[in-house]
Structures are given as C-alpha cells and as structure tokens.
Design an enzyme around this catalytic site. Structure first.
Site, PDB file in Angstrom:
ATOM      1  N   ARG A  61       2.452  11.794   0.131  1.00 31.42           N
ATOM      2  CA  ARG A  61       2.511  11.293  -1.280  1.00 31.42           C
ATOM      3  C   ARG A  61       3.803  10.928  -1.598  1.00 31.42           C
ATOM      4  O   ARG A  61       4.220   9.889  -2.211  1.00 31.42           O
ATOM      5  CB  ARG A  61       1.503  11.769  -2.153  1.00 31.42           C
ATOM      6  CG  ARG A  61       1.552  11.166  -3.579  1.00 31.42           C
ATOM      7  CD  ARG A  61       0.453  11.626  -4.508  1.00 31.42           C
ATOM      8  NE  ARG A  61       0.462  11.085  -5.594  1.00 31.42           N
ATOM      9  CZ  ARG A  61       0.263  11.539  -6.887  1.00 31.42           C
ATOM     10  NH1 ARG A  61       0.275  13.162  -6.801  1.00 31.42           N
ATOM     11  NH2 ARG A  61       0.153  11.188  -8.007  1.00 31.42           N
ATOM     12  N   HIS A 110       6.035   7.457  -2.518  1.00 27.40           N
ATOM     13  CA  HIS A 110       6.648   7.285  -3.944  1.00 27.40           C
ATOM     14  C   HIS A 110       8.073   7.152  -3.829  1.00 27.40           C
ATOM     15  O   HIS A 110       8.646   6.362  -4.612  1.00 27.40           O
ATOM     16  CB  HIS A 110       6.064   8.564  -4.927  1.00 27.40           C
ATOM     17  CG  HIS A 110       4.943   8.326  -5.440  1.00 27.40           C
ATOM     18  ND1 HIS A 110       4.622   8.420  -6.592  1.00 27.40           N
ATOM     19  CD2 HIS A 110       3.630   8.084  -4.882  1.00 27.40           C
ATOM     20  CE1 HIS A 110       3.309   8.264  -7.038  1.00 27.40           C
ATOM     21  NE2 HIS A 110       2.657   8.191  -5.845  1.00 27.40           N
ATOM     22  N   ASN A 141       5.075   9.638 -11.652  1.00 27.75           N
ATOM     23  CA  ASN A 141       5.464  10.548 -10.612  1.00 27.75           C
ATOM     24  C   ASN A 141       5.461  12.061 -11.134  1.00 27.75           C
ATOM     25  O   ASN A 141       5.631  13.211 -10.518  1.00 27.75           O
ATOM     26  CB  ASN A 141       7.190  10.515 -10.411  1.00 27.75           C
ATOM     27  CG  ASN A 141       7.278   9.349  -9.459  1.00 27.75           C
ATOM     28  OD1 ASN A 141       6.584   9.090  -8.783  1.00 27.75           O
ATOM     29  ND2 ASN A 141       8.544   9.021  -9.385  1.00 27.75           N
ATOM     30  N   HIS A 160      -5.379   8.323   2.302  1.00 30.69           N
ATOM     31  CA  HIS A 160      -6.228   8.870   1.589  1.00 30.69           C
ATOM     32  C   HIS A 160      -7.262   9.960   2.276  1.00 30.69           C
ATOM     33  O   HIS A 160      -8.250  10.417   1.725  1.00 30.69           O
ATOM     34  CB  HIS A 160      -6.906   7.920   0.777  1.00 30.69           C
ATOM     35  CG  HIS A 160      -6.079   7.294  -0.367  1.00 30.69           C
ATOM     36  ND1 HIS A 160      -6.655   6.340  -1.410  1.00 30.69           N
ATOM     37  CD2 HIS A 160      -4.973   7.627  -0.851  1.00 30.69           C
ATOM     38  CE1 HIS A 160      -5.670   6.120  -2.225  1.00 30.69           C
ATOM     39  NE2 HIS A 160      -4.634   6.798  -2.124  1.00 30.69           N
TER      40      HIS A 160
END
Length: 323
Positions: free
Chosen positions: A58, A62, A90, A190
C-alpha cells in the site's frame, strides 16, 4: 568550433540518456549484496509482523501513483513543510511499512554508504513481500533517485479512494497511462491486507429505510461486518481483512469473492457490476495465472512511473528527510 559544440551536445545528450536508464543489475558492482540485504530484512519483518506485506504494498502504491516512485511519501513533515505522509489519505498508512524500509535502508547504508536510493529499496521490498505471500515474482529495474519534494497539498485527488466510482477510478489510473485491465489487475492487491471500518460503514449500517446494508453485500457477510465494526466510532483503528477467504495469501480469491457479494469496499463491488471492468474480474477469478501475469506486468510498469534519475533526484542518507 561549431563541430566541437555539436560534439559536446551529443556527448551531453548521451550522458543524460545513460544516466536515465534503469537496470535490474544496477548495483551489481556498487552494492552487490543489495537485494540479499533487503530480502533478509523484509523476511524477518514479515515473520515477526504478518501485516507488513500488505502495508508495504500500500505504501508503494501511495508513493508511485501520486507523483512517481521517488520515495517522497517517506519524508517527514517539518515546521516549514507539511509532507505527503501527513496528507489526509496517507494518515492511515501503517507504521510497519515505514519501519521495514528504514530497517532495510540502515542495513544497506552500513554495507554501501550513499549508494542505494530509498525509492529502490521500497520498490524491491514491495516485490519481495508480494512473492513471499505467494504472489508472482517480477523484475524491478533499479537506479531510481529519491525525490526532492514532498508536499501534502499536492496529494489531493491524485490517489484512488474507496468511495470513488469506476469512472473516477479509470480517470485516476488513465491519467497515469494505465489501462482499465491494468487498473483491475493492480486492484487485485486487495487479496491481502485490511481496511478500516470507517471506510465502508455507511454501506452496512442504516443504508436505507428498506435495507440495513447495501444489497450488493452478501447478507451474512454484512452482518459479520457490523459485528466486527460495532465499536468503530470509539475505536477508529478497527479494521477487517479485504479478502475474507484467504487474507494471508496472495491469490485470486479477491476476484472470486466479488460475484458472491463478498467485496469489502464500494469500489470492490463496482468492479464487478460495471461492464467496463467486469470482464477482467471474471477473467482473473477464473484463471489465477492470468491474474498473476497481469499484476506482475502492471507492477513493473507502475514501478517505472514518474521516476527521478541522475541529477533530477538524490540518494538520501535518511529516507525520512532530504539531504
């Protein structure tokens, strides 16, 4: 004189071109143990803290999707600058992801001072952890430099949100050169990890006058989520697995869950119901090898997005601050 000037410009252009290339063996001479050092660090961290893989993946997303893979999300804020990691979207990035990069950077600096960028460390760590969880191995070309800018104000609107429509998600990924199929493949991340209850509670509590939860959820699944998230207002850190079936394994179960109403987020359900994305969901649900191939190619492409090379960036001494 004119000939010398032309020759100089050609050499300058050639140098810039060489400087901007990335190679899988970039550190073979300058830091030959780099990949082994990172692999050892991430393996130990994942064994001690099993949420590390999803957290690091993740963090990588980002960093890269916002403005390229330049480790700008790792930079801490100062009294003079609010950095990316403190942008609202974030704030929920897990600390274990930052920790594994810091540990790897410390170990690499001891072996090869001032040689390996934090951006390369994050990219390799994410790949190694995906593989460790049972996912595909893919090549990570190396030679990135760390970015020299990190501003929270620049993050808004650049990253996908769980409440976005498929059209909005397609626009976010499409603006960075990713196709709809590549977007679906990347969303397959996911299959590991978790989401905070606050991101989906609107769909499972008092959804409408007629329905307690969004009818796209399997009723038993929705009831289980309500039970798991019962105290989310008192405890905003409450979270549940994105993939209820095999949460600790990188596989295609995430896609198999969607037709059964076992998607966790609004965007998960939308992937199956929207005709633009449904064919890829069905393809990956049916054939894990095709998902792995699509995910690996999309990750290779993402790892090259917006990179800084040569003099455009730097090799930070510490990942959380500029030199």
């Amino acid at each position: 004189m004119a000939v010398l000037l032309i020759l100089f410009l050609v050499l300058l252009s050639s140098s810039a071109s060489i400087e901007s290339r990335l190679y899988t063996n970039y550190y073979s001479k300058s830091c030959p143990r780099f990949t082994q050092i990172v692999q050892d660090i991430v393996t130990n961290k994942q064994i001690s803290t099993p949420t590390t893989a999803a957290a690091t993946l993740r963090l990588f997303f980002h960093d890269c999707l916002h403005n390229g893979c330049d480790a700008s999300v790792l930079v801490s804020s100062t009294p003079f600058n609010k950095a990316e990691r403190d942008a609202d979207i974030n704030l929920s990035l897990p600390g274990d992801a930052f920790d594994v990069v810091v540990r790897a950077k410390t170990a690499v600096e001891l072996a090869c001072p001032g040689t390996v960028s934090c951006a390369d460390i994050l990219a390799v760590a994410a790949r190694d952890l995906v593989t460790m969880m049972g996912g595909p191995y893919y090549n990570v070309p190396l030679g990135r430099r760390d970015g020299k800018s990190s501003r929270a104000a620049a993050v808004d609107g650049t990253l996908p949100l769980p409440t976005m429509t498929i059209s909005q998600l397609i626009n976010v990924f499409g603006s960075r050169g990713f196709s709809v199929q590549e977007m679906v493949a990347l969303t397959g991340a996911h299959t590991i990890g978790f989401s905070h209850c606050k991101e989906f509670t609107a769909a499972i509590y008092n959804y409408s006058r007629a329905e307690q939860s969004d009818p796209e959820y399997n009723p038993r699944y929705a009831a289980g989520l309500r039970n798991a998230c019962a105290d989310f207002q008192k405890n905003p850190t409450l979270s549940v697995f994105n993939d209820i079936m095999t949460p600790n394994k990188f596989d295609n179960a995430y896609f198999q869950n969607l037709p059964k109403g076992l998607g966790l987020l609004k965007s998960d359900h939308a992937l199956f119901t929207d005709p633009r994305t449904r064919p890829y969901v069905e393809l990956y649900a049916k054939d894990q090898s095709k998902f792995f191939y699509g995910f690996a190619r999309a990750m290779e492409k993402l790892s090259m997005y917006g990179i800084q090379t040569g003099r455009k960036g730097e090799i930070r001494r510490r990942c959380d601050e500029f030199n």
